[in-house]
Design a protein around this motif. Sequence first.
Motif, mmCIF file in Angstrom:
data_model
loop_
_atom_site.group_PDB
_atom_site.id
_atom_site.type_symbol
_atom_site.label_atom_id
_atom_site.label_comp_id
_atom_site.label_asym_id
_atom_site.label_seq_id
_atom_site.Cartn_x
_atom_site.Cartn_y
_atom_site.Cartn_z
ATOM 1 N N UNK A 97 0.829 -1.206 0.000
ATOM 2 C CA UNK A 97 0.000 0.000 0.000
ATOM 3 C C UNK A 97 0.863 1.256 0.000
ATOM 4 N N UNK A 98 1.927 1.256 0.785
ATOM 5 C CA UNK A 98 2.814 2.422 0.816
ATOM 6 C C UNK A 98 3.529 2.620 -0.510
ATOM 7 N N UNK A 99 3.931 1.522 -1.164
ATOM 8 C CA UNK A 99 4.564 1.640 -2.481
ATOM 9 C C UNK A 99 3.555 2.199 -3.485
ATOM 10 N N UNK A 100 2.313 1.705 -3.418
ATOM 11 C CA UNK A 100 1.279 2.244 -4.295
ATOM 12 C C UNK A 100 1.083 3.738 -4.058
ATOM 13 N N UNK A 101 1.047 4.154 -2.801
ATOM 14 C CA UNK A 101 0.875 5.575 -2.502
ATOM 15 C C UNK A 101 2.041 6.404 -3.025
ATOM 16 N N UNK A 102 3.248 5.831 -3.000
ATOM 17 C CA UNK A 102 4.405 6.555 -3.548
ATOM 18 C C UNK A 102 4.206 6.805 -5.040
ATOM 19 N N UNK A 103 3.761 5.778 -5.768
ATOM 20 C CA UNK A 103 3.526 5.967 -7.198
ATOM 21 C C UNK A 103 2.332 6.878 -7.448
ATOM 22 N N UNK A 104 1.344 6.815 -6.587
ATOM 23 C CA UNK A 104 0.183 7.678 -6.729
ATOM 24 C C UNK A 104 0.597 9.143 -6.531
#
Length: 115
Positions: A61-68
């Motif tokens: 989830x944190x990696x996704x938020x970084x890309x988001x």
Amino acid sequence: MGGWVSVPAVGLGVGAVVAGVYALGALLAPRGLGGGGAFLSGERAREHALSRFHVRWYVATLVFLAFDMEMVFMYPWVLVVAEMGVAAVVEMFVFLALLMVGVVYAWREGAFEWA
């Protein structure tokens, strides 16, 4: 006011459409779902809602938020990059390099291993 519809008439029309949609939903909705109700297609949940998740889901989830966040910052950048010139391009590459450091760290820590 030739051709214009009054505001109360529009309000009544919108109200009729909303009431019609609700009535249609009540008529066509499936009945007799299992204990799960509308969630999980009527199936019962296999786990409790407060059950614990493996830490890899939080990391993903944190990696996704970084890309988001990358996309959130890149859109305004695209709009002004022509005006800003080379400085904007350099700043974006620095930003992307910092994000790549985070991705490499997550990769080395095994955040992308799902088995």
